[in-house]
Scaffold this motif. Sequence first.
Motif, PDB file in Angstrom:
ATOM      1  N   ALA A 161       7.151   5.124  -1.770  1.00 44.86           N
ATOM      2  CA  ALA A 161       8.272   4.739  -1.846  1.00 44.86           C
ATOM      3  C   ALA A 161       8.542   4.163  -3.289  1.00 44.86           C
ATOM      4  N   PRO A 162       9.580   4.243  -4.140  1.00 47.04           N
ATOM      5  CA  PRO A 162       9.574   3.807  -5.600  1.00 47.04           C
ATOM      6  C   PRO A 162       9.399   2.378  -5.938  1.00 47.04           C
ATOM      7  N   ASN A 204      11.440  12.695  -3.069  1.00 45.92           N
ATOM      8  CA  ASN A 204      11.611  12.267  -4.423  1.00 45.92           C
ATOM      9  C   ASN A 204      10.779  11.306  -4.974  1.00 45.92           C
ATOM     10  N   SER A 205      10.400  10.296  -4.178  1.00 52.28           N
ATOM     11  CA  SER A 205       9.393   9.233  -4.694  1.00 52.28           C
ATOM     12  C   SER A 205       8.088   9.954  -4.798  1.00 52.28           C
ATOM     13  N   LEU A 206       7.430  10.772  -3.826  1.00 51.61           N
ATOM     14  CA  LEU A 206       6.245  11.578  -3.968  1.00 51.61           C
ATOM     15  C   LEU A 206       6.174  12.256  -5.272  1.00 51.61           C
ATOM     16  N   SER A 207       7.358  13.087  -5.656  1.00 53.41           N
ATOM     17  CA  SER A 207       7.514  13.662  -6.772  1.00 53.41           C
ATOM     18  C   SER A 207       7.404  13.335  -8.032  1.00 53.41           C
ATOM     19  N   ASN A 208       7.974  11.931  -7.976  1.00 51.65           N
ATOM     20  CA  ASN A 208       7.892  11.199  -9.255  1.00 51.65           C
ATOM     21  C   ASN A 208       6.600  10.299  -9.435  1.00 51.65           C
ATOM     22  N   ALA A 232       9.744   0.409   0.188  1.00 50.82           N
ATOM     23  CA  ALA A 232       8.468   0.562   0.989  1.00 50.82           C
ATOM     24  C   ALA A 232       8.612  -0.533   2.449  1.00 50.82           C
ATOM     25  N   ARG A 233       9.068  -1.394   1.986  1.00 52.37           N
ATOM     26  CA  ARG A 233       9.252  -2.704   3.120  1.00 52.37           C
ATOM     27  C   ARG A 233      10.163  -1.664   4.139  1.00 52.37           C
ATOM     28  N   GLN A 234      11.305  -1.314   3.577  1.00 53.11           N
ATOM     29  CA  GLN A 234      12.301  -0.570   4.605  1.00 53.11           C
ATOM     30  C   GLN A 234      11.901   0.767   5.354  1.00 53.11           C
ATOM     31  N   VAL A 238       0.941  -1.253  -0.024  1.00 55.80           N
ATOM     32  CA  VAL A 238       0.133   0.105   0.109  1.00 55.80           C
ATOM     33  C   VAL A 238       0.949   1.310  -0.174  1.00 55.80           C
ATOM     34  N   VAL A 239       1.894   1.110   0.592  1.00 55.41           N
ATOM     35  CA  VAL A 239       2.835   2.247   0.882  1.00 55.41           C
ATOM     36  C   VAL A 239       3.605   2.669  -0.685  1.00 55.41           C
ATOM     37  N   TYR A 240       3.962   1.470  -1.324  1.00 55.73           N
ATOM     38  CA  TYR A 240       4.358   1.472  -2.801  1.00 55.73           C
ATOM     39  C   TYR A 240       3.348   2.190  -3.657  1.00 55.73           C
ATOM     40  N   ARG A 241       2.274   1.562  -3.723  1.00 54.26           N
ATOM     41  CA  ARG A 241       1.018   1.915  -4.435  1.00 54.26           C
ATOM     42  C   ARG A 241       0.733   3.539  -3.998  1.00 54.26           C
ATOM     43  N   MET A 242       0.890   4.156  -2.967  1.00 59.06           N
ATOM     44  CA  MET A 242       0.559   5.356  -2.745  1.00 59.06           C
ATOM     45  C   MET A 242       1.736   6.429  -3.183  1.00 59.06           C
TER      46      MET A 242
END
Length: 201
Positions: free
Chosen positions: A105-106, A154-158, A111-113, A98-102
């Motif tokens: 995290a790239p 960075n992840s959110l901006s991309n 996301a696991r980390q 879910v963290v990755y889908r949001m």
Amino acid sequence: MARYIGPKTKIARKFGQAIYGDDKAFEKRNYPPGQHGANKRRGKKSEYAVQLMEKQKAKYTYGVLERQFRNMFKKATSSKGITGEVLLQLCESRLDNVVYRMGIAPTRSAARQLVSHRHITVNGEKVNIPSYQVKAGDVIAVREKSKSLEAIQNSLSNASQVYEWITWNNDKMEGTFVSVPARIQIPEQINEQYIVELYSK
């Protein structure tokens, strides 16, 4: 933790799909690894080999170990609905996914980390278990102290993907897991029926 930390492109080439996301190395050599990789004259795979390949693909895609995956299958079997569909829904409901889908995290491993290092909260509470099952209505957010992290920024901006079952508020850096996705909404190219057949033997 017994996680796969080897060359990811090799795994993507094995399955013939960029299962870890955009991969320039995979695009250049999208044939199986090994000295005979480019040779198309390979024997026809057995039914078991095809089923096993599909299970391995799902495990590598979601970063789940064999025992965890088998336990999820047992849970899916005892749940209402189509077993294969429920299995993928359980994978999609994992907190790291879910963290990755949001877009926080790239990748799923990143996301696991973030989850393991207590950067993520669920309904205001810190959760550091990547396999935590998120329920419909749960609010997932970046912890206040972690909002300035460069990796997250960075992840959110991309991030460009939008999923119907998730809402995201960039100002608050939090999102809601609106509902468990239907099979048609899950973009992963996994034939879950093969996995069900394999475990049902």
